[in-house]
Design a protein around this motif. Sequence first.
Motif, short mmCIF file in Angstrom:
data_model
loop_
_atom_site.label_atom_id
_atom_site.label_comp_id
_atom_site.label_asym_id
_atom_site.label_seq_id
_atom_site.Cartn_x
_atom_site.Cartn_y
_atom_site.Cartn_z
N PHE A 1 11.55 11.57 -14.52
CA PHE A 1 10.87 10.41 -13.96
C PHE A 1 11.83 9.25 -13.74
CE2 PHE A 1 8.61 6.46 -14.24
CZ PHE A 1 7.48 6.68 -13.50
N GLN B 1 11.93 7.17 -10.19
CA GLN B 1 10.84 6.20 -10.16
C GLN B 1 10.97 5.19 -9.03
OE1 GLN B 1 11.60 2.94 -11.02
NE2 GLN B 1 13.58 3.27 -11.99
N MET C 1 9.04 1.47 -18.58
CA MET C 1 9.15 2.74 -17.86
C MET C 1 8.71 3.91 -18.73
SD MET C 1 10.06 2.54 -14.85
CE MET C 1 10.74 1.31 -13.80
N ALA D 1 6.22 6.80 -17.69
CA ALA D 1 6.70 8.17 -17.50
C ALA D 1 5.95 9.16 -18.39
CB ALA D 1 8.19 8.24 -17.79
#
Lengths: 276, 329
Positions: free
Chosen positions: A258, A262, B133, B137
């Motif tokens: 990710f 992102q 984040m 995630a």
Amino acid sequence: MKKLALNGAGLLVALFAAFPVYWMIATSLKPNREIFSATPRPVPAEPTLEHYREILTGNLIPGVTFLDFFLNSVLVAVATVLLSGLVALLAATAVARFRFKLRTSFLILLLVVQMIPLEALVIPLFLMIQRLGLYNTLPSLILTYLGFSLPFAVWMLRGFVAAVPKELEEAAAIDGASRAQTFRKVLFPLVAPGLVATSIFSFITAWNELIFALTFVNDQQKYTLPVAMTFFFGRDDTAWGSVMAASTLFTLPVIVFFLLVQRRMVSGLVAGAVKG
Amino acid sequence: MTTLTKATGEAAARENPARRRRRKVDRLPYLLLLPCLAIIAVLLLWPLGQVVMMSFYKLDSVRQLRGDREWPWVGLANYAQILGDPFFRTVLRNTVLFAVANVALTMVLGTLVGLLLNRLGKKMATFVASCVMLAWATPALTGTIVWKWIFDDTSGLVTWLFNKLPDGLSSTLFGRSDWTGYGWFNDPLMFFAILTLVVVWHSFPFIAVSVLAGLKSVPGELQEAARVDGAGPWRVFWSVTFPILRPVFGILVVLSTIWDFKVFTQQFVLAGGTQDRSTFMLSIYSYAEAFSPPPKYGLGSAIAVILTVILLVVTALYVRMVLRQEDES
């Protein structure tokens, strides 16, 4: 003073966001007596890998290990990635390289189908899977996830294709390369990083999916990891140490992937809105 | 550049029937789109049509799905049954209230964090953004499992924390001092509160990052000028920042609405399946009607159609906004 307040707020936000992830990993490293003690310890006093050994060596059900479920998930996700990457690349090239009559209609279609509540398609897709004789097979999931990941994959990839200078392809054409050759030798290598980013997105979609995996596969040996986790760890007498170890193994690849993509995901989702 | 154009011209002239070549090129984009269109048609559009059709039939066995048994047409009976059921109204109310509350909380928290990240020093901003984040995630599944563990009724962190409260205070406020064994997920209101916590935790990072990206594209001098003119932070936000970011906010609100309307995984994991009807929302209600024995695929389809219609209206707004921005950029 003001700076102190801002930094304080920043720390609170960071704590709120990251704590559950930390707590998952910390719990997975604690021996059972620490996990179930009356006073939880912020840091494992005697870190141990016993829960990891438990889930990696033991059978979750007779004959089926954690690793089997993990491999089922990997298989489904990788197949989804390969198929949707190929199809998306073709479609993205079409919309990024050509001006044709139905181009705008296609782009609108992409946006609209991304917003179809997939949860609402479980029943008709179940019907389709039944009729195709794919019930209880992993290809039923690969097929389903291909449909789900494709629209966004095309949306993401078209930006990468558009970023490759057209002149390069024209030059190749002048040198006598055929369309297919230009595609393979000029466009493809330059779009490769975009293809990787898109693949990661498709991988995460397939890796995380729960409802369809829950519905289309009834045979325990063929469970994907998310289903196995809700099924075997969702009971009242939950072995939290093993659950957290399994969760950690499930989550870490996603987090790593990710973080790689992102930025592209944000711009893909918000489309033109945040072009900087 | 000129040499290139000239060369292309020459190449085209040398290439014998240039016109045939051009016609061939015209068909190529459609050929490239074909696999993609076929997949979208078969895996998304066909099921979409099918779910509408199924909602008009009485379907309650897998045999009917396999085609071994007839499908009795019942017209609008499934819808009549659903819409006449007081339970459906409860579910609809749950869904709408949950979506409104979650969109509002996510937007406010996300925007605040976005603004904060924009004001923090470089190192601190990177640190906070990385943590944010992580929440984004984390897969919905494992994120929810961890929150479930945090709210565990015996060894969970929250239970421990509430046990730590002075007994007197805890008793006055909540009517109990011993929280061990307290079922955090048993009371629907508490369940929805925790579900909201989990969903907001998962979704505010996307808002924060998008708002931050928007802010970075706003010339800082504008805000600076407003500040010099004596505007407070509140005023600067509403009069300068917000109008510039309005298109971003529009899209973010629509996307969040769509996502929060169809929350499934978090609900399924927190509730431990589909037994707890008091906490149902549309997507899990549709799923439970269709797949919990005895199966009622027709009824489940009708609920799915209602959910889809609501979301398509919201989607229409989204598509309009995106297209307008595509035109501008």
